[in-house]
Design a protein around this motif. Structure first.
Motif, PDB file in Angstrom:
ATOM      1  N   THR A  11       0.822  -1.203   0.000  1.00  0.00           N
ATOM      2  CA  THR A  11       0.000   0.000   0.000  1.00  0.00           C
ATOM      3  C   THR A  11       0.866   1.267   0.000  1.00  0.00           C
ATOM      4  O   THR A  11       1.953   1.291   0.582  1.00  0.00           O
ATOM      5  CB  THR A  11      -0.938   0.043   1.230  1.00  0.00           C
ATOM      6  OG1 THR A  11      -0.171  -0.199   2.422  1.00  0.00           O
ATOM      7  CG2 THR A  11      -2.013  -1.013   1.135  1.00  0.00           C
ATOM      8  N   GLY A  41       1.820   3.820   4.362  1.00  0.00           N
ATOM      9  CA  GLY A  41       1.614   2.673   3.479  1.00  0.00           C
ATOM     10  C   GLY A  41       2.783   1.711   3.569  1.00  0.00           C
ATOM     11  O   GLY A  41       3.933   2.133   3.683  1.00  0.00           O
ATOM     12  N   SER A  42       2.443   0.420   3.513  1.00  0.00           N
ATOM     13  CA  SER A  42       3.490  -0.593   3.688  1.00  0.00           C
ATOM     14  C   SER A  42       4.569  -0.499   2.612  1.00  0.00           C
ATOM     15  O   SER A  42       5.767  -0.626   2.893  1.00  0.00           O
ATOM     16  CB  SER A  42       2.854  -1.988   3.684  1.00  0.00           C
ATOM     17  OG  SER A  42       2.109  -2.194   2.491  1.00  0.00           O
ATOM     18  N   TRP A  68      -5.636   4.751   6.276  1.00  0.00           N
ATOM     19  CA  TRP A  68      -5.596   3.996   7.542  1.00  0.00           C
ATOM     20  C   TRP A  68      -5.509   4.966   8.709  1.00  0.00           C
ATOM     21  O   TRP A  68      -4.739   5.924   8.667  1.00  0.00           O
ATOM     22  CB  TRP A  68      -4.384   3.064   7.560  1.00  0.00           C
ATOM     23  CG  TRP A  68      -4.210   2.299   8.843  1.00  0.00           C
ATOM     24  CD1 TRP A  68      -4.937   1.222   9.256  1.00  0.00           C
ATOM     25  CD2 TRP A  68      -3.231   2.538   9.871  1.00  0.00           C
ATOM     26  NE1 TRP A  68      -4.478   0.779  10.481  1.00  0.00           N
ATOM     27  CE2 TRP A  68      -3.427   1.574  10.878  1.00  0.00           C
ATOM     28  CE3 TRP A  68      -2.214   3.475  10.041  1.00  0.00           C
ATOM     29  CZ2 TRP A  68      -2.645   1.511  12.025  1.00  0.00           C
ATOM     30  CZ3 TRP A  68      -1.429   3.416  11.188  1.00  0.00           C
ATOM     31  CH2 TRP A  68      -1.652   2.437  12.172  1.00  0.00           C
ATOM     32  N   TYR A 117      -1.941   4.280  18.951  1.00  0.00           N
ATOM     33  CA  TYR A 117      -0.987   3.417  19.668  1.00  0.00           C
ATOM     34  C   TYR A 117      -1.239   3.423  21.159  1.00  0.00           C
ATOM     35  O   TYR A 117      -1.638   4.448  21.733  1.00  0.00           O
ATOM     36  CB  TYR A 117       0.460   3.856  19.368  1.00  0.00           C
ATOM     37  CG  TYR A 117       0.841   3.453  17.970  1.00  0.00           C
ATOM     38  CD1 TYR A 117       1.383   2.199  17.708  1.00  0.00           C
ATOM     39  CD2 TYR A 117       0.572   4.290  16.895  1.00  0.00           C
ATOM     40  CE1 TYR A 117       1.671   1.804  16.412  1.00  0.00           C
ATOM     41  CE2 TYR A 117       0.856   3.905  15.597  1.00  0.00           C
ATOM     42  CZ  TYR A 117       1.410   2.658  15.365  1.00  0.00           C
ATOM     43  OH  TYR A 117       1.681   2.258  14.084  1.00  0.00           O
ATOM     44  N   TRP A 172      -6.064  -8.898   7.265  1.00  0.00           N
ATOM     45  CA  TRP A 172      -6.119  -9.899   6.194  1.00  0.00           C
ATOM     46  C   TRP A 172      -6.200 -11.308   6.765  1.00  0.00           C
ATOM     47  O   TRP A 172      -6.813 -12.185   6.151  1.00  0.00           O
ATOM     48  CB  TRP A 172      -4.899  -9.761   5.261  1.00  0.00           C
ATOM     49  CG  TRP A 172      -4.762  -8.360   4.725  1.00  0.00           C
ATOM     50  CD1 TRP A 172      -3.737  -7.498   4.981  1.00  0.00           C
ATOM     51  CD2 TRP A 172      -5.692  -7.652   3.885  1.00  0.00           C
ATOM     52  NE1 TRP A 172      -3.961  -6.300   4.347  1.00  0.00           N
ATOM     53  CE2 TRP A 172      -5.146  -6.359   3.677  1.00  0.00           C
ATOM     54  CE3 TRP A 172      -6.917  -7.975   3.307  1.00  0.00           C
ATOM     55  CZ2 TRP A 172      -5.787  -5.401   2.901  1.00  0.00           C
ATOM     56  CZ3 TRP A 172      -7.558  -7.016   2.535  1.00  0.00           C
ATOM     57  CH2 TRP A 172      -6.994  -5.749   2.338  1.00  0.00           C
ATOM     58  N   GLY A 212       7.693  -1.928  11.058  1.00  0.00           N
ATOM     59  CA  GLY A 212       7.753  -3.278  10.487  1.00  0.00           C
ATOM     60  C   GLY A 212       8.085  -3.260   9.005  1.00  0.00           C
ATOM     61  O   GLY A 212       8.887  -4.062   8.520  1.00  0.00           O
ATOM     62  N   ASP A 213       7.496  -2.308   8.292  1.00  0.00           N
ATOM     63  CA  ASP A 213       7.737  -2.236   6.839  1.00  0.00           C
ATOM     64  C   ASP A 213       9.158  -1.763   6.554  1.00  0.00           C
ATOM     65  O   ASP A 213       9.795  -2.235   5.619  1.00  0.00           O
ATOM     66  CB  ASP A 213       6.743  -1.266   6.193  1.00  0.00           C
ATOM     67  CG  ASP A 213       5.313  -1.619   6.547  1.00  0.00           C
ATOM     68  OD1 ASP A 213       4.962  -2.806   6.427  1.00  0.00           O
ATOM     69  OD2 ASP A 213       4.561  -0.728   6.967  1.00  0.00           O
TER      70      ASP A 213
HETATM   71  P1  AMP Z   1       3.622  -1.140  10.137  1.00  0.00           P
HETATM   72  O1  AMP Z   1       4.998  -1.257   9.575  1.00  0.00           O
HETATM   73  O2  AMP Z   1       3.043  -2.470  10.469  1.00  0.00           O
HETATM   74  O3  AMP Z   1       3.547  -0.128  11.239  1.00  0.00           O
HETATM   75  O4  AMP Z   1       2.689  -0.595   8.942  1.00  0.00           O
HETATM   76  C1  AMP Z   1       2.149   0.694   8.919  1.00  0.00           C
HETATM   77  C2  AMP Z   1       1.506   0.986   7.580  1.00  0.00           C
HETATM   78  O5  AMP Z   1       0.611  -0.058   7.189  1.00  0.00           O
HETATM   79  C3  AMP Z   1       0.676   2.248   7.620  1.00  0.00           C
HETATM   80  O6  AMP Z   1       1.354   3.312   6.996  1.00  0.00           O
HETATM   81  C4  AMP Z   1      -0.648   1.897   6.934  1.00  0.00           C
HETATM   82  O7  AMP Z   1      -0.972   2.759   5.871  1.00  0.00           O
HETATM   83  C5  AMP Z   1      -0.443   0.491   6.424  1.00  0.00           C
HETATM   84  N1  AMP Z   1      -1.627  -0.345   6.622  1.00  0.00           N
HETATM   85  C6  AMP Z   1      -2.512  -0.314   7.647  1.00  0.00           C
HETATM   86  N2  AMP Z   1      -3.477  -1.248   7.485  1.00  0.00           N
HETATM   87  C7  AMP Z   1      -3.196  -1.899   6.327  1.00  0.00           C
HETATM   88  C8  AMP Z   1      -3.796  -2.974   5.622  1.00  0.00           C
HETATM   89  N3  AMP Z   1      -4.913  -3.579   6.069  1.00  0.00           N
HETATM   90  N4  AMP Z   1      -3.210  -3.390   4.472  1.00  0.00           N
HETATM   91  C9  AMP Z   1      -2.100  -2.796   4.033  1.00  0.00           C
HETATM   92  N5  AMP Z   1      -1.469  -1.777   4.637  1.00  0.00           N
HETATM   93  C10 AMP Z   1      -2.000  -1.322   5.777  1.00  0.00           C
END
Ligand code: AMP
Length: 322
Positions: free
Chosen positions: A30, A49-50, A102, A106, A172, A256-257
């Protein structure tokens, strides 16, 4: 090698993309507009976004192709952020409608995110069509609808692929489990956080959870544990690394991303998949993530230099050796 690559990429990122028109790494995921609340502040519009976090982080190591869709409301200034780096945007589509959105909050210890709102928007109609001059050897299926992860996988020739890894999240796991299991049967590595590993497998113990995930398909599993670091299950071997000891974490979104971006970016730049290299990749991923969490969105990563990355890697070497 990486130092010079980074210097080049920062100074001449456009030239680098032009020159390397077929990046060795591609990511689908995303590209989003987020609204984030942490104990330290609130932002209604943050670039997220991921795939955005992944590609920005991976670009410290290698040029990367970003496969994603945005809507008509996607700000030009966000696109410019991606253009700062050797990120190939030829697969970043613009569609009618609104960008994936999204909203998250936190907990006070910053260890867990509560999703308050998810608007899939342009993702519903997205049909990624890959038109690479040369297929990338490394592919990351970042957090996105597993049906889209499958569509990307279907367009890749298996013999060429060196390494495919993926990520997912509770949304998901709950809504698209069947497709997700199909993806897992076809990837080499799953990168997932501890809560999601438990939810996916029904195992509360993370060792058992990783073992179960391997029966779904991946040879390797990385379980992210936020401020407690990461566990790597590499075939039958095991490695654990703490998170970089930070005194203040501001916004964990994207940690995480960007961890995954650092890991797979490093692997793609070195081309090696042995255990030692995988451990090094985990350390680089952790270093990059430690910068991401110091500000909202990509702001902190944008200020991060190669020298800063190297200094933190040296600290990791020191604290994890005995
Ligand atoms: P993280 O690295 O897990 O903190 O991911 C954060 C990012 O994941 C945010 O910038 C969101 O835009 C994105 N995100 C949140 N929910 C979803 C989802 N269901 N599918 C894909 N991306 C998401």
């Amino acid at each position: 090698m990486f130092a010079s690559q980074l210097k080049n990429s920062v100074r001449k990122s456009k030239t680098l993309v032009d020159k390397i028109s077929s990046p060795p790494l591609a990511v689908v995921g995303t590209v989003a507009i987020d609204a984030v609340e942490t104990p330290f502040g609130k932002r209604d519009r943050v670039f997220g976004g991921s795939a955005s976090y992944f590609s920005y982080a991976a670009s410290f190591f290698t040029p990367v192709s970003l496969v994603a869709v945005v809507g008509e409301d996607f700000p030009q200034e966000y696109r410019k952020v991606l253009e700062e780096r050797p990120i190939d945007l030829s697969h970043l589509h613009k569609s009618e409608g609104k960008t994936f959105f999204w909203r998250g909050r936190y907990s006070s210890d910053l260890n867990s995110a509560q999703t308050l709102e998810t608007q899939i928007n342009v993702l519903t109609k997205f049909n990624p069509l890959l038109k690479f001059k040369k297929q990338p050897d490394f592919v990351f299926l970042a957090n996105i609808d597993p049906a889209l992860q499958l569509r990307v996988l279907d367009q890749l020739e298996k013999p060429r692929l060196k390494f495919v890894a993926c990520d997912t999240m509770n949304y998901w796991i709950a809504h698209q489990r069947e497709d997700l299991l199909r993806v897992l049967a076809r990837v080499d590595c799953l990168v997932i956080n501890e809560g999601e590993a438990r939810e996916l497998t029904g195992e509360s113990n993370l060792i058992r959870a990783a073992q179960k995930i391997k029966t779904y398909g991946p040879d390797h599993v990385m379980i992210k544990k936020g401020e407690h670091g990461v566990l790597l299950f590499y075939g039958a071997q095991f490695f654990a690394l703490p998170a970089f000891p930070l005194e203040s974490v501001f916004d964990p979104t994207g940690a995480g991303d960007s961890f995954a971006g650092g890991v797979v970016g490093y692997l793609a730049s070195t081309g090696r998949l042995d255990f030692l290299n995988m451990k090094r990749a985990v350390a680089w991923g952790s270093v990059i993530a430690s910068f991401t969490v110091e500000d909202f969105g990509l702001e902190s990563l944008r200020r991060t230099s190669w020298k800063m990355l190297r200094e933190r890697l040296a600290v990791f070497r020191k604290i994890s050796k005995f």
